[in-house]
Design an enzyme around this catalytic site. Sequence first.
Site: not given
Ligand code: NAD
Length: 424
Positions: A114
């Site tokens: 990561k």
């Molecule tokens: P993203 O940047 O597209 O979205 C993140 C979201 O979290 C946004 O809606 C943001 O407003 C919200 N957020 C941020 N701070 C916040 C807070 N304090 N309270 C409430 N909401 C808050 O990111 P993503 O890619 O959707 O990732 C979200 C989660 O999923 C992360 O934990 C990431 O590690 C995990 N994840 C992502 C992927 C991927 O393919 N993108 C894969 C596996 C896991």
Amino acid sequence: MNEPLSFVHPTADSPWGTYLMQVDRVVPYLGHLARWVETLKRPKRALIVDVPIEMDDGRVAHFEGYRVQHNMSRGPGKGGVRYHPDVTLEEVMALAAWMSIKNAAVNLPYGGAKGGIRVDPKGLSNKELERMTRRYTSEIGIIIGPQQDIPAPDVNTNPQIMAWMMDTYSMNTGTTATGVVTGKPIHLGGSLGRVKATGRGVFVTGREAARRIGLDLDGARVAVQGFGNVGSSAAELFAQAGSKIVAAQDHTGSIFNAGGFDLADLMPWVKTHGGVGGFPGAEALATEDFWDVACDIMIPAALEAQITSARAMRLKARLVLEGANGPTVTSADDILSERGVLVVPDVICNAGGVTVSYFEWVQDFSSFFWTEDEINVRLDKIMIGALKKIWDTADKHRITLRTATFAVACERILTAREERGLYP
Ligand code: NAD
């Protein structure tokens, strides 16, 4: 033996502390492989880089970046890159470790890695974002590569950022190295289905779990924290299955509508306004009230440590689908388990993204691209098969799905470790 990682001071609820407790819980199920477990408690390699860039106004700004390769016994490192003001080395270590577990749980030929930069990207212009991404890629270029470690998108990173990373690495190596990152735009060797793959995996594992506990998705009430890539894609699929998305929360606010949101209105609102806050088709909620909402399914899809023990006591849902990495602290996990709330853990629930990243990497190597249907059929098959093995393991040992996922994954990682032997 040295005290591991003297520079890290994990607490019970910090990401690395949470991960260490999850590993400790799996040891009784590892048999003779338990002698290798210390391998999982230390990252193989952790790189801290200085990322200096010239800002548009002529100032020179420095950002701290990281790339951690937790374990590479089963294949090259694989895991996303996060841009967020709260990123720390400890957080990236935990996220890398969860990638090792996740990749092994779905049996992808990868280790776990990561990366991240401690920055608020919303405060940067597009040109500054590009310069920062390119300098960071150059700095970590000494340890990444299509056969070494393959980054991907995570919080606040996207296909455009992957394109800049791919171009920078390619320029530095004199190649066109499409396989160095995944989650790229389609024109650059990206895969159909990648953008929505994590949300799709959340839905597919959620659908299986709902079936097993007799919860009908048609009419089920769903609450989603984080309405970014993962949360919004999962919400769309649940809505298509007849569920009502009754609550959503992100960094701009919390909203509620007992009858369910109209996603055809909410999705463009989020695009235009940068978040769910102020959406006219719902009432506003206080941040903490989000966790009291009457719902059947809760999908944390934002950041770590969101489900604390206090929130776990109040949660109304029967099913928690961990779209985010590390959203539930260990004490809360125990409370949910005692209360009979089923948790599908991050390390299987959100593995859809890395699974389609694997498809993308394979397509880049073979220069032969699959249809979206082919991607989705293969993704569903892998997710359902992996979840079934995990569920059988949980039933056999009478353990939670989280410990069962760790048991399946750690057995694969440590078997590889043992078969390879220690060098020199
Ligand atoms: P993203 O940047 O597209 O979205 C993140 C979201 O979290 C946004 O809606 C943001 O407003 C919200 N957020 C941020 N701070 C916040 C807070 N304090 N309270 C409430 N909401 C808050 O990111 P993503 O890619 O959707 O990732 C979200 C989660 O999923 C992360 O934990 C990431 O590690 C995990 N994840 C992502 C992927 C991927 O393919 N993108 C894969 C596996 C896991």
